[in-house]
Design a protein around this motif. Sequence first.
Motif, short mmCIF file in Angstrom:
data_model
loop_
_atom_site.label_atom_id
_atom_site.label_comp_id
_atom_site.label_asym_id
_atom_site.label_seq_id
_atom_site.Cartn_x
_atom_site.Cartn_y
_atom_site.Cartn_z
N ASN A 181 -23.32 -21.99 -26.77
CA ASN A 181 -23.28 -23.13 -25.86
C ASN A 181 -23.16 -24.34 -26.60
O ASN A 181 -22.28 -25.24 -26.70
N SER A 190 -20.60 -27.56 -27.92
CA SER A 190 -20.94 -28.81 -27.22
C SER A 190 -20.81 -29.40 -28.66
O SER A 190 -20.11 -30.55 -28.56
N ARG A 213 -14.06 -23.90 -24.75
CA ARG A 213 -14.69 -24.94 -23.42
C ARG A 213 -14.66 -23.75 -22.35
O ARG A 213 -15.61 -23.59 -21.76
N GLU A 258 -27.19 -28.17 -25.19
CA GLU A 258 -26.12 -28.80 -26.08
C GLU A 258 -26.65 -28.82 -27.32
O GLU A 258 -25.56 -29.22 -28.36
#
Length: 581
Positions: A455, A459, A559, A578
């Motif tokens: 993730n 980001s 994404r 993030e």
Amino acid sequence: MNLFTEIRGTVIAALEAMMDADTLPAGLDLSNVAVEPPRDPLHGDMATNAAMVLAKPAGLKPRDIAEDLAARLADDPRIASAEVAGPGFLNLRLAPGQWHEVLRAVLAAGPDFGRSTMGQGRKVNVEYVSANPTGPLHVGHTRGAVFGDALASLLDFTGHEVTREYYINDGGAQVDVLARSVYLRYLEAHGQEVAFEDGTYPGDYLIPVGEALKSEVGDAYVGQPEEVWLEKVREFATEKMMGLIREDLKSLGVEMDEFYSEKSLYGTGRIEAALAELESKGLIYEGVLEPPKGKKPEDWEPREQTLFKSTEHGDDVDRPVKKSDGAWTYFAPDIAYHYDKVSRGFDALIDVFGADHGGYVKRMKAAVSALSDGRVPLDIKLCQLVKLYKNGEPFKMSKRAGTFVTLRDVVDMVGADVTRFHMLTRKNDAPLDFDFDKVVEQSKDNPVFYVQYANARVSSVLRKAAEAGIAADDATLAKADLSILSHEAELTLARKIAEWPRLVEIAGRTNEPHRVAFYLYDLASDLHALWNRGHDEPGLRFLQEGDAATSQAKIALARAATVVISAGLGILGVTPVEEMR
């Protein structure tokens, strides 16, 4: 968008067409026809067992059915090929555009992608933790709390109306022991020396409770006999302990909808009403149980008791609900509690117990079956023990608790997110090792890190895209030319993303939230694999310098992966990160 459900619908339509054409007998039951990922990805994108499950009722060879079905499916523009394998399995390859449409669906739906209406609003009560209110929650309770909370979120995600419930075990003798322990701390607060004997609780967590009792009543109970203070101290101590437990649960991100007191069942007629319901069905009688199997205890003697005829509902033996001296057994209030759940109109009940409650499973299922006339299913999930390690050695007990490692100890050391995810990296009925060093280790072997790192990587791509002036909001990405995504590594990631809605429904049907954790690790692995290939093959990098259109297509894929990762982590009660620190 559940692509597996859509393709299954295509398969069913083709089978119905075969029945209309008399190449299959009419009226075949198609409910067991499945479309799922093949065991070996090299065999295709999906596989169906249609020919195998229909061969016997159709009186035909599986391969003959499969070949006819394959020819019909090959005419569908979404299916690139349909190949018969072995005795009659059918492997399907989809046109690449199908995976691109999945990505668009993810970006359009956002965190709701994969959300299911499977539950159809059925009311489900999930009871978990339910620890005795005699002290802080320990690490065993932690696993049950995480499992129960994730399961409740999973059921909500699959369209159920969920109630999270905590059963306060405040009706037994252990609460009297708590009161006596608090009384000792109360005397200690008055400067007296005390000794913790007769099974009283010596943990330091009762020191502030004793001091709080002193602040409230002064010296009113000093030197007084037990009958003067026991009931009031019991209520005071239970309230304080439940406050402590609520704070423990809050530190883990767990919030209950209901707290139900066992004590409320006593002296209110609720136990009597539940047993009267069973008696009206002819399931309560006076009788003598057989001696325990194996070696007979020396003090065993036949005695008449009030028994529940639980064998009529799947139990091994009938169970006593009232002792020969007229007192209720532990089972009686549990029957009344579950009768209350049934009476509240729940369509299904789930209890999350510790592994030491295995002997309770059949009797509780029998009771609920009898009380609801088989209408309300009860699923009991047992959580096995957690073994704690640090530096490769068993982790020592908590001084604060006196005898065990607390939930708060674990959360304070590694955080709620790490605790929750790692507690779901094994199926609930499998033992779990929790190594304080390994769960924070930054390596592929640590699933918590590996999923969060995926993730965080995406980001960072989004931040760099913004710096480069590339529009990368979900609406823009959904309109990108996704046909650019044609490399096998890219399609592999897209296929894994497409499995999410199917995985959610399977996990929801089986009440197994660990499946979500397993899936997230696999999804993260595919994303990391694509990322790492980009080191050697620049054309696979998510950002293509000077080419905004290609960058947007590749970012759309990344994404979409993190949309699903965030949704999955949300079910597990874990906050996506993030940036890795």
